[in-house]
Design a protein around this motif. Sequence first.
Motif, mmCIF file in Angstrom:
data_model
loop_
_atom_site.group_PDB
_atom_site.id
_atom_site.type_symbol
_atom_site.label_atom_id
_atom_site.label_comp_id
_atom_site.label_asym_id
_atom_site.label_seq_id
_atom_site.Cartn_x
_atom_site.Cartn_y
_atom_site.Cartn_z
ATOM 1 N N SER A 43 0.834 -1.216 0.000
ATOM 2 C CA SER A 43 0.000 0.000 0.000
ATOM 3 C C SER A 43 0.862 1.257 0.000
ATOM 4 N N ILE A 50 -12.631 -1.857 -5.712
ATOM 5 C CA ILE A 50 -11.997 -2.489 -4.553
ATOM 6 C C ILE A 50 -11.263 -1.448 -3.708
ATOM 7 N N GLN A 51 -10.553 -0.500 -4.365
ATOM 8 C CA GLN A 51 -9.860 0.548 -3.617
ATOM 9 C C GLN A 51 -10.843 1.365 -2.776
ATOM 10 N N LYS A 67 -13.854 0.428 -1.679
ATOM 11 C CA LYS A 67 -14.444 -0.381 -0.610
ATOM 12 C C LYS A 67 -13.448 -0.607 0.528
ATOM 13 N N GLU A 68 -12.169 -0.826 0.185
ATOM 14 C CA GLU A 68 -11.175 -1.040 1.237
ATOM 15 C C GLU A 68 -10.962 0.230 2.057
ATOM 16 N N TRP A 127 -13.972 0.513 4.309
ATOM 17 C CA TRP A 127 -13.881 -0.412 5.439
ATOM 18 C C TRP A 127 -12.877 0.084 6.470
ATOM 19 N N SER A 128 -11.741 0.610 6.010
ATOM 20 C CA SER A 128 -10.713 1.107 6.923
ATOM 21 C C SER A 128 -11.238 2.260 7.762
ATOM 22 N N ALA A 171 -7.942 -10.731 -1.962
ATOM 23 C CA ALA A 171 -9.189 -9.967 -1.991
ATOM 24 C C ALA A 171 -10.220 -10.759 -2.775
#
Length: 470
Positions: free
Chosen positions: A40, A102-103, A105-106, A109-110, A349
């Motif tokens: 990351s 995905i970026q 959503k992650e 979530w974070s 993922a």
Amino acid sequence: MRVMFHGAAGEVTGSCARVEADGVRFLVDCGMFQGGRGASQKNLRALHFPLRDLDFMLLTHAHLDHSGLIPRLVALGYRGPIYATQATVDLLAVMLLDSAYIQEKEAEWSNRHQRARNPRSLSNTAPLYTVEQARESLSRLVGVAYDEPFEPTKGVTACFREAGHILGSSVIEVAVNDDGKRRKLVFSGDIGQTMRPVVRDPAVIREADVLVVESTYGNRAHRPMKQTEDELVGILNDTLKRRHGNVIIPAFAVGRTQEVVFVLTELVQKGRVDRLEIVVDSPMASAVSELTLQYDELWDEQTRELRDWAMANPERVKLRFVQDVEESIALNERRSGLVLISASGMCEAGRIKHHLRHNIDRPECSIVICGFQAGGTLGRRLVDGAKTVTLFGDRLPVRARVHTIGGLSAHADQPSLLAWLRHFERPPSRTFIVHGEVEASRIFASAIESELGWQAVTVAEPDVSYPLHD
């Protein structure tokens, strides 16, 4: 002239080479770093050079470790064209939007997790790039045909050749003026193994002044295909018939999924397995499979013949593509009889993590790893024999049998890479080894020197500026 490698130097992911010559500046690939906790931060720190000074970019293929930072490249200021084969352009319309989703959503979530731990926290994690930024970057893509030279800018000629890795993958030849001389650079991208299903074999390249070549499997040979088929037949019959479990196959949505389906179908055609129920649970793999069908002119002849057989014998191979979330969740109620292929290929993922969660602690099930697993990924931990893994916060014992099927790799092994290099009529004046873990790259460099007699072979280091001269 000089070249710098801003990724895939001493590691497998993050492919990005920058070339400067006689006032021309361009990139070859702009890949995402994948695997491990440091990925990351590497992605955030990448592209630290002047992007507006770049004249153009060339892209070898659609896998995210070669293309995944394109939306960030454009968002940070790049305004030039990005040239790739037309099949690659079409694949990216699916892959980059999926990656951006995905970026987002992650990051979501974070932030939710951080606020749950500390409601007064003001920190906010931003996605690496958004869906809108990914969509905007698609406008920079320019599709070109295989084997047809073109001029991305004045004084530069480029040509895309078949790499045999995935649909649309290419070896790129670039002719550039340098100090009054015309010099030819060749970028291998990812070279495919010869005589593999679906795509054609890699094109023969006969000369280069400067060669940049991958080394993912530069330190080893794959298992023979016959041995791979024998092992796969044993796993299928043991798991599905004798132990009455499921076979779970993590697979990259682009290339690997289609090849695995081909190999499984061929085993049924040959009578080595009675019949199979195959489920591909990945919206992106489904979309990519549809694109693959549209580009059948890029297939080899064997793949076309197998497609015709499968269409004539639908009762022998029951193939289903799942996109709906509810249908995906329902798959976890099936306790036996399924060959379940799902992304992501390194288990980092996507839906594969849910299917592992429901099957990994069941001794009657099997997990089949059929692609490279970067260090730090869940897939790599499974290959290395982890006894327990953490999925969605739960610590689970690994009771399912984990099998590594090396013969299905879409990357050429050391013998195939050396065979491809033997077509060069003279050694390049400089050869750079990239896209491999350090030990694999060093072993491959030694093999090139000892078996081919080439000199000036360099294992590339990140962010080093290498001058190119005779």
